[in-house]
Motif scaffolding. Structure first.
Motif, PDB file in Angstrom:
ATOM      1  N   ARG A   1      -7.849 -22.329 -80.111  1.00  0.00           N
ATOM      2  CA  ARG A   1      -8.759 -23.326 -79.551  1.00  0.00           C
ATOM      3  C   ARG A   1      -9.375 -22.836 -78.243  1.00  0.00           C
ATOM      4  O   ARG A   1     -10.551 -23.092 -77.974  1.00  0.00           O
ATOM      5  N   ARG A   2      -8.600 -22.117 -77.437  1.00  0.00           N
ATOM      6  CA  ARG A   2      -9.134 -21.591 -76.176  1.00  0.00           C
ATOM      7  C   ARG A   2     -10.232 -20.570 -76.447  1.00  0.00           C
ATOM      8  O   ARG A   2     -11.283 -20.587 -75.806  1.00  0.00           O
ATOM      9  N   ARG A   3      -9.998 -19.673 -77.412  1.00  0.00           N
ATOM     10  CA  ARG A   3     -11.028 -18.685 -77.760  1.00  0.00           C
ATOM     11  C   ARG A   3     -12.305 -19.371 -78.233  1.00  0.00           C
ATOM     12  O   ARG A   3     -13.407 -18.997 -77.836  1.00  0.00           O
ATOM     13  N   GLU A   4     -12.140 -20.377 -79.099  1.00  0.00           N
ATOM     14  CA  GLU A   4     -13.310 -21.097 -79.600  1.00  0.00           C
ATOM     15  C   GLU A   4     -14.051 -21.799 -78.464  1.00  0.00           C
ATOM     16  O   GLU A   4     -15.284 -21.797 -78.421  1.00  0.00           O
ATOM     17  N   SER A   5     -13.312 -22.395 -77.532  1.00  0.00           N
ATOM     18  CA  SER A   5     -13.934 -23.062 -76.390  1.00  0.00           C
ATOM     19  C   SER A   5     -14.672 -22.077 -75.499  1.00  0.00           C
ATOM     20  O   SER A   5     -15.769 -22.358 -75.013  1.00  0.00           O
ATOM     21  N   GLU A   6     -14.078 -20.913 -75.285  1.00  0.00           N
ATOM     22  CA  GLU A   6     -14.738 -19.892 -74.465  1.00  0.00           C
ATOM     23  C   GLU A   6     -16.019 -19.406 -75.123  1.00  0.00           C
ATOM     24  O   GLU A   6     -17.032 -19.200 -74.449  1.00  0.00           O
ATOM     25  N   GLU A   7     -15.996 -19.235 -76.441  1.00  0.00           N
ATOM     26  CA  GLU A   7     -17.208 -18.826 -77.158  1.00  0.00           C
ATOM     27  C   GLU A   7     -18.290 -19.891 -77.028  1.00  0.00           C
ATOM     28  O   GLU A   7     -19.459 -19.581 -76.807  1.00  0.00           O
TER      29      GLU A   7
ATOM     30  N   GLU B   1       7.950 -23.275 -84.815  1.00  0.00           N
ATOM     31  CA  GLU B   1       6.977 -24.319 -84.473  1.00  0.00           C
ATOM     32  C   GLU B   1       6.323 -24.026 -83.130  1.00  0.00           C
ATOM     33  O   GLU B   1       5.112 -24.157 -82.984  1.00  0.00           O
ATOM     34  N   SER B   2       7.092 -23.605 -82.139  1.00  0.00           N
ATOM     35  CA  SER B   2       6.509 -23.319 -80.820  1.00  0.00           C
ATOM     36  C   SER B   2       5.539 -22.149 -80.896  1.00  0.00           C
ATOM     37  O   SER B   2       4.504 -22.144 -80.218  1.00  0.00           O
ATOM     38  N   ASN B   3       5.847 -21.170 -81.727  1.00  0.00           N
ATOM     39  CA  ASN B   3       4.958 -20.021 -81.900  1.00  0.00           C
ATOM     40  C   ASN B   3       3.646 -20.467 -82.540  1.00  0.00           C
ATOM     41  O   ASN B   3       2.561 -20.054 -82.117  1.00  0.00           O
ATOM     42  N   ARG B   4       3.715 -21.332 -83.542  1.00  0.00           N
ATOM     43  CA  ARG B   4       2.508 -21.853 -84.183  1.00  0.00           C
ATOM     44  C   ARG B   4       1.674 -22.661 -83.198  1.00  0.00           C
ATOM     45  O   ARG B   4       0.454 -22.570 -83.194  1.00  0.00           O
ATOM     46  N   GLU B   5       2.339 -23.440 -82.353  1.00  0.00           N
ATOM     47  CA  GLU B   5       1.616 -24.229 -81.351  1.00  0.00           C
ATOM     48  C   GLU B   5       0.891 -23.316 -80.366  1.00  0.00           C
ATOM     49  O   GLU B   5      -0.263 -23.570 -80.006  1.00  0.00           O
ATOM     50  N   LEU B   6       1.548 -22.250 -79.924  1.00  0.00           N
ATOM     51  CA  LEU B   6       0.912 -21.296 -79.014  1.00  0.00           C
ATOM     52  C   LEU B   6      -0.284 -20.624 -79.671  1.00  0.00           C
ATOM     53  O   LEU B   6      -1.330 -20.425 -79.040  1.00  0.00           O
ATOM     54  N   GLN B   7      -0.140 -20.266 -80.945  1.00  0.00           N
ATOM     55  CA  GLN B   7      -1.261 -19.661 -81.658  1.00  0.00           C
ATOM     56  C   GLN B   7      -2.421 -20.631 -81.779  1.00  0.00           C
ATOM     57  O   GLN B   7      -3.582 -20.249 -81.624  1.00  0.00           O
ATOM     58  N   ASP B   8      -2.114 -21.907 -82.012  1.00  0.00           N
ATOM     59  CA  ASP B   8      -3.161 -22.920 -82.128  1.00  0.00           C
ATOM     60  C   ASP B   8      -3.876 -23.104 -80.790  1.00  0.00           C
ATOM     61  O   ASP B   8      -5.105 -23.180 -80.741  1.00  0.00           O
ATOM     62  N   VAL B   9      -3.129 -23.151 -79.708  1.00  0.00           N
ATOM     63  CA  VAL B   9      -3.733 -23.282 -78.384  1.00  0.00           C
ATOM     64  C   VAL B   9      -4.608 -22.072 -78.085  1.00  0.00           C
ATOM     65  O   VAL B   9      -5.726 -22.203 -77.578  1.00  0.00           O
ATOM     66  N   SER B  10      -4.129 -20.886 -78.418  1.00  0.00           N
ATOM     67  CA  SER B  10      -4.906 -19.656 -78.185  1.00  0.00           C
ATOM     68  C   SER B  10      -6.201 -19.673 -78.987  1.00  0.00           C
ATOM     69  O   SER B  10      -7.260 -19.307 -78.477  1.00  0.00           O
TER      70      SER B  10
ATOM     71  N   PRO C   1     -16.606 -17.789 -88.222  1.00  0.00           N
ATOM     72  CA  PRO C   1     -15.445 -18.544 -87.735  1.00  0.00           C
ATOM     73  C   PRO C   1     -14.186 -17.705 -87.815  1.00  0.00           C
ATOM     74  O   PRO C   1     -14.033 -16.872 -88.714  1.00  0.00           O
ATOM     75  N   ARG C   2     -13.328 -17.891 -86.866  1.00  0.00           N
ATOM     76  CA  ARG C   2     -12.054 -17.159 -86.867  1.00  0.00           C
ATOM     77  C   ARG C   2     -11.081 -17.869 -87.790  1.00  0.00           C
ATOM     78  O   ARG C   2     -10.941 -19.077 -87.737  1.00  0.00           O
ATOM     79  N   VAL C   3     -10.423 -17.101 -88.603  1.00  0.00           N
ATOM     80  CA  VAL C   3      -9.447 -17.656 -89.521  1.00  0.00           C
ATOM     81  C   VAL C   3      -8.113 -17.001 -89.209  1.00  0.00           C
ATOM     82  O   VAL C   3      -7.976 -15.781 -89.301  1.00  0.00           O
ATOM     83  N   SER C   4      -7.155 -17.816 -88.802  1.00  0.00           N
ATOM     84  CA  SER C   4      -5.836 -17.292 -88.488  1.00  0.00           C
ATOM     85  C   SER C   4      -5.038 -17.139 -89.774  1.00  0.00           C
ATOM     86  O   SER C   4      -5.122 -17.986 -90.665  1.00  0.00           O
TER      87      SER C   4
END
Length: 79
Positions: A41-47, A30-39, A20-23
């Motif tokens: 989740r996208r990586r996990e979905s692609e995997e 806050e916006s930077n954290r949200e972008l990191q969270d979206v990124s 599992p990826r651990v950030s």
């Protein structure tokens, strides 16, 4: 050179796809954290999508092998 710019040394067990990826804890806005969270989740979905596609291809190959086998063929000796 700061510690952040030092390249990681390769490991012998470098199969990170199964781990599992651990950030790291985010210290940005806050916006930077949200972008990191979206990124993340996208990586996990692609995997997960890649895993599903691989499973579908494997199942398709098994189904094709089963269709190619003659209907009356058996693995054991016939009487």
């Amino acid at each position: 050179m700061t510690e952040e710019n030092v390249p990681a040394e390769p490991r012998d067990d470098d199969d990170t796809r199964s781990q599992p990826r651990v950030s790291p804890p985010s210290t940005g806005s806050e916006s930077n954290r949200e972008l990191q969270d979206v990124s993340r989740r996208r990586r996990e979905s692609e995997e997960k999508l890649q895993q599903h596609l691989k499973e579908a291809q494997d199942k398709e190959a098994q189904d094709k092998e089963a269709q190619d086998k003659p209907a009356g063929a058996q693995d054991g000796p016939s009487e």
